[in-house]
Design a protein around this motif. Structure first.
Motif, PDB file in Angstrom:
ATOM      1  N   PHE A  64     -67.604  93.480 -15.902  1.00  0.00           N
ATOM      2  CA  PHE A  64     -67.786  92.032 -15.851  1.00  0.00           C
ATOM      3  C   PHE A  64     -68.579  91.606 -14.626  1.00  0.00           C
ATOM      4  O   PHE A  64     -68.534  92.246 -13.587  1.00  0.00           O
ATOM      5  CB  PHE A  64     -66.424  91.339 -15.861  1.00  0.00           C
ATOM      6  CG  PHE A  64     -65.692  91.529 -17.158  1.00  0.00           C
ATOM      7  CD1 PHE A  64     -66.363  91.448 -18.364  1.00  0.00           C
ATOM      8  CD2 PHE A  64     -64.331  91.800 -17.165  1.00  0.00           C
ATOM      9  CE1 PHE A  64     -65.699  91.622 -19.571  1.00  0.00           C
ATOM     10  CE2 PHE A  64     -63.660  91.978 -18.359  1.00  0.00           C
ATOM     11  CZ  PHE A  64     -64.336  91.892 -19.563  1.00  0.00           C
ATOM     12  N   SER A  65     -69.313  90.508 -14.802  1.00  0.00           N
ATOM     13  CA  SER A  65     -70.130  90.029 -13.701  1.00  0.00           C
ATOM     14  C   SER A  65     -69.970  88.523 -13.531  1.00  0.00           C
ATOM     15  O   SER A  65     -70.077  87.752 -14.500  1.00  0.00           O
ATOM     16  CB  SER A  65     -71.595  90.400 -13.973  1.00  0.00           C
ATOM     17  OG  SER A  65     -72.447  89.294 -13.813  1.00  0.00           O
ATOM     18  N   ALA A  66     -69.695  88.116 -12.295  1.00  0.00           N
ATOM     19  CA  ALA A  66     -69.538  86.695 -11.989  1.00  0.00           C
ATOM     20  C   ALA A  66     -70.846  85.940 -12.211  1.00  0.00           C
ATOM     21  O   ALA A  66     -70.844  84.784 -12.643  1.00  0.00           O
ATOM     22  CB  ALA A  66     -69.067  86.511 -10.547  1.00  0.00           C
ATOM     23  N   GLU A  67     -71.988  86.619 -11.939  1.00  0.00           N
ATOM     24  CA  GLU A  67     -73.292  85.950 -12.132  1.00  0.00           C
ATOM     25  C   GLU A  67     -73.519  85.619 -13.605  1.00  0.00           C
ATOM     26  O   GLU A  67     -73.962  84.526 -13.948  1.00  0.00           O
ATOM     27  CB  GLU A  67     -74.453  86.831 -11.648  1.00  0.00           C
ATOM     28  CG  GLU A  67     -74.569  86.960 -10.147  1.00  0.00           C
ATOM     29  CD  GLU A  67     -73.680  88.067  -9.593  1.00  0.00           C
ATOM     30  OE1 GLU A  67     -74.086  89.242  -9.694  1.00  0.00           O
ATOM     31  OE2 GLU A  67     -72.581  87.767  -9.090  1.00  0.00           O
ATOM     32  N   ALA A  91     -73.926  81.932 -15.345  1.00  0.00           N
ATOM     33  CA  ALA A  91     -75.023  81.585 -16.261  1.00  0.00           C
ATOM     34  C   ALA A  91     -74.471  81.053 -17.584  1.00  0.00           C
ATOM     35  O   ALA A  91     -74.986  80.071 -18.131  1.00  0.00           O
ATOM     36  CB  ALA A  91     -75.904  82.815 -16.495  1.00  0.00           C
ATOM     37  N   LEU A  92     -73.417  81.680 -18.064  1.00  0.00           N
ATOM     38  CA  LEU A  92     -72.797  81.247 -19.315  1.00  0.00           C
ATOM     39  C   LEU A  92     -72.233  79.834 -19.168  1.00  0.00           C
ATOM     40  O   LEU A  92     -72.416  78.974 -20.030  1.00  0.00           O
ATOM     41  CB  LEU A  92     -71.681  82.220 -19.706  1.00  0.00           C
ATOM     42  CG  LEU A  92     -70.906  81.909 -20.984  1.00  0.00           C
ATOM     43  CD1 LEU A  92     -71.773  82.148 -22.210  1.00  0.00           C
ATOM     44  CD2 LEU A  92     -69.643  82.763 -21.073  1.00  0.00           C
ATOM     45  N   PHE A  93     -71.564  79.614 -18.052  1.00  0.00           N
ATOM     46  CA  PHE A  93     -70.938  78.312 -17.787  1.00  0.00           C
ATOM     47  C   PHE A  93     -71.989  77.194 -17.755  1.00  0.00           C
ATOM     48  O   PHE A  93     -71.758  76.096 -18.249  1.00  0.00           O
ATOM     49  CB  PHE A  93     -70.190  78.374 -16.455  1.00  0.00           C
ATOM     50  CG  PHE A  93     -69.490  77.095 -16.063  1.00  0.00           C
ATOM     51  CD1 PHE A  93     -68.393  76.635 -16.790  1.00  0.00           C
ATOM     52  CD2 PHE A  93     -69.902  76.366 -14.963  1.00  0.00           C
ATOM     53  CE1 PHE A  93     -67.734  75.470 -16.426  1.00  0.00           C
ATOM     54  CE2 PHE A  93     -69.248  75.184 -14.593  1.00  0.00           C
ATOM     55  CZ  PHE A  93     -68.165  74.742 -15.334  1.00  0.00           C
ATOM     56  N   THR A 121     -67.605  86.421 -27.149  1.00  0.00           N
ATOM     57  CA  THR A 121     -67.297  87.850 -27.194  1.00  0.00           C
ATOM     58  C   THR A 121     -66.371  88.184 -26.023  1.00  0.00           C
ATOM     59  O   THR A 121     -66.317  87.443 -25.034  1.00  0.00           O
ATOM     60  CB  THR A 121     -68.582  88.688 -27.058  1.00  0.00           C
ATOM     61  OG1 THR A 121     -69.141  88.436 -25.746  1.00  0.00           O
ATOM     62  CG2 THR A 121     -69.612  88.321 -28.122  1.00  0.00           C
ATOM     63  N   PRO A 122     -65.660  89.320 -26.113  1.00  0.00           N
ATOM     64  CA  PRO A 122     -64.811  89.735 -24.994  1.00  0.00           C
ATOM     65  C   PRO A 122     -65.620  89.874 -23.697  1.00  0.00           C
ATOM     66  O   PRO A 122     -65.131  89.546 -22.622  1.00  0.00           O
ATOM     67  CB  PRO A 122     -64.266  91.089 -25.438  1.00  0.00           C
ATOM     68  CG  PRO A 122     -64.301  91.041 -26.925  1.00  0.00           C
ATOM     69  CD  PRO A 122     -65.506  90.217 -27.277  1.00  0.00           C
ATOM     70  N   ASP A 182     -66.669  87.888 -18.319  1.00  0.00           N
ATOM     71  CA  ASP A 182     -67.637  87.407 -17.325  1.00  0.00           C
ATOM     72  C   ASP A 182     -67.237  86.021 -16.824  1.00  0.00           C
ATOM     73  O   ASP A 182     -67.264  85.740 -15.631  1.00  0.00           O
ATOM     74  CB  ASP A 182     -69.049  87.335 -17.939  1.00  0.00           C
ATOM     75  CG  ASP A 182     -69.652  88.717 -18.188  1.00  0.00           C
ATOM     76  OD1 ASP A 182     -69.176  89.693 -17.570  1.00  0.00           O
ATOM     77  OD2 ASP A 182     -70.594  88.813 -19.003  1.00  0.00           O
ATOM     78  N   PHE A 183     -66.868  85.181 -17.762  1.00  0.00           N
ATOM     79  CA  PHE A 183     -66.488  83.800 -17.444  1.00  0.00           C
ATOM     80  C   PHE A 183     -65.270  83.787 -16.498  1.00  0.00           C
ATOM     81  O   PHE A 183     -65.283  83.124 -15.458  1.00  0.00           O
ATOM     82  CB  PHE A 183     -66.165  83.061 -18.749  1.00  0.00           C
ATOM     83  CG  PHE A 183     -65.920  81.587 -18.589  1.00  0.00           C
ATOM     84  CD1 PHE A 183     -66.948  80.672 -18.727  1.00  0.00           C
ATOM     85  CD2 PHE A 183     -64.639  81.110 -18.315  1.00  0.00           C
ATOM     86  CE1 PHE A 183     -66.723  79.312 -18.594  1.00  0.00           C
ATOM     87  CE2 PHE A 183     -64.409  79.748 -18.173  1.00  0.00           C
ATOM     88  CZ  PHE A 183     -65.444  78.846 -18.319  1.00  0.00           C
TER      89      PHE A 183
END
Lengths: 138, 158
Positions: A46-49, A53-55, A124-125, A130-131
């Motif tokens: 998982f990536s915070a970045e 971006a998703l948020f 998706t999981p 990531d979120f």
């Protein structure tokens, strides 16, 4: 008696300081378990970045009233948002709202509803992880 | 024995009684059910069931797949629980019809509290129309924007 007294003092201090630090730091076993449960179904770490971006994205495909997560949650996870009905939404960042993402049933329910609202499909999981990683870093 | 000098006292007492009645005019029982508070209060304020007739609540809970444009997913047990609570405490649940029943004809099943005659009468002429669209209010469903104790059923601050 004295030892017992000391134990109580130490325990109280631990609770107090533990509580204080948890509002700044991230660790919460229930939340960690939830993120782990998504990790087993994800392709990459998982990536915070990517979460950020998703948020902030406007992916399209969802409802015209809610083009992005930020429509209701606001652009900063550190600040409160507002629903379409005007109700206040506590900040998403776990440093601000310590109880966030600690109940699997609730996490599932809101991802289901809001991903459909914004993207017209379930997340998706990988996206969920990531979120949550992003919100946990905030 | 009635003395004339008691008159002002009597008048004052009556006046106080009258004002206290009119002050405590818009009070509704706060929601006492945790599940109802939580599930009905997630996206909007959980509205007190006294503000709509039983038949309205029945219709609302019966159509959660299109809840004012939103999809509400509740498991069957939760839904049943919420439906009972709302109907048991509805505007027409007591022996004497509540304020929100005023002006609602038998064939009417309002789905929005803001469309009931009582709500309209209470807000008419009092709220400038541009206030409804102000970012802090955003929606007529946002009672608490002006009635700060609305979540406790207290709308007396107007």
């Amino acid at each position: 008696m004295k030892t017992l007294h000391r134990t109580i003092v130490i325990a109280t201090a631990a609770i107090l300081f533990g509580g204080a630090s948890s509002s700044i730091a991230v660790a919460n076993p229930a939340r960690d378990d939830i993120i782990k449960s998504f990790a087993t179904q994800a392709e990459m770490p998982f990536s915070a970045e990517r979460g950020k971006a998703l948020f902030e994205a406007k992916p399209g495909g969802g409802k015209p009233e809610t083009p992005s997560c930020t429509t209701c949650h606001g652009t900063s996870p550190l600040k409160a948002g507002q629903t379409r009905a005007g109700k206040l939404i506590e900040p998403m960042a776990v440093s601000k709202t310590s109880g966030r993402f600690t109940e699997l049933k609730k996490v599932r329910k809101w991802f289901r509803r809001n991903c459909k609202s914004v993207m017209g499909r379930e997340c998706t999981p990988q996206e969920k992880g990531d979120f949550l990683t992003y919100m946990s870093s905030k | 024995m009635f003395h004339i000098y008691k008159l002002p006292i009597l008048a004052a007492a009556l006046f106080l009684l009258a004002t206290s009645v009119s002050v405590a005019d818009e009070r509704y029982s706060p929601i006492k059910d945790e599940l109802v508070s939580k599930e009905c209060g997630a996206c909007h304020m959980a509205f007190q069931p006294e503000m709509l007739p039983k038949r309205s609540w029945k219709k609302i809970v019966g159509n959660l797949s299109d809840h004012f444009g939103e999809v509400v997913s509740l498991d069957a047990m939760t839904k049943e629980h919420i439906a009972s609570y709302l109907q048991d405490n509805a505007a027409d649940s007591g022996w004497w019809g509540g304020k929100f029943m005023r002006g609602i004809k038998n064939h009417m099943t309002p789905l929005r509290i803001t469309e009931t005659p009582h709500w309209i009468r209470e807000h008419k002429g009092e709220v400038p129309s541009q206030l409804w669209s102000s970012p802090k209010v955003k929606s007529k469903a946002n009672c608490i924007a002006c009635h700060r104790r609305a979540n406790r059923g207290d709308y007396d601050d107007d």
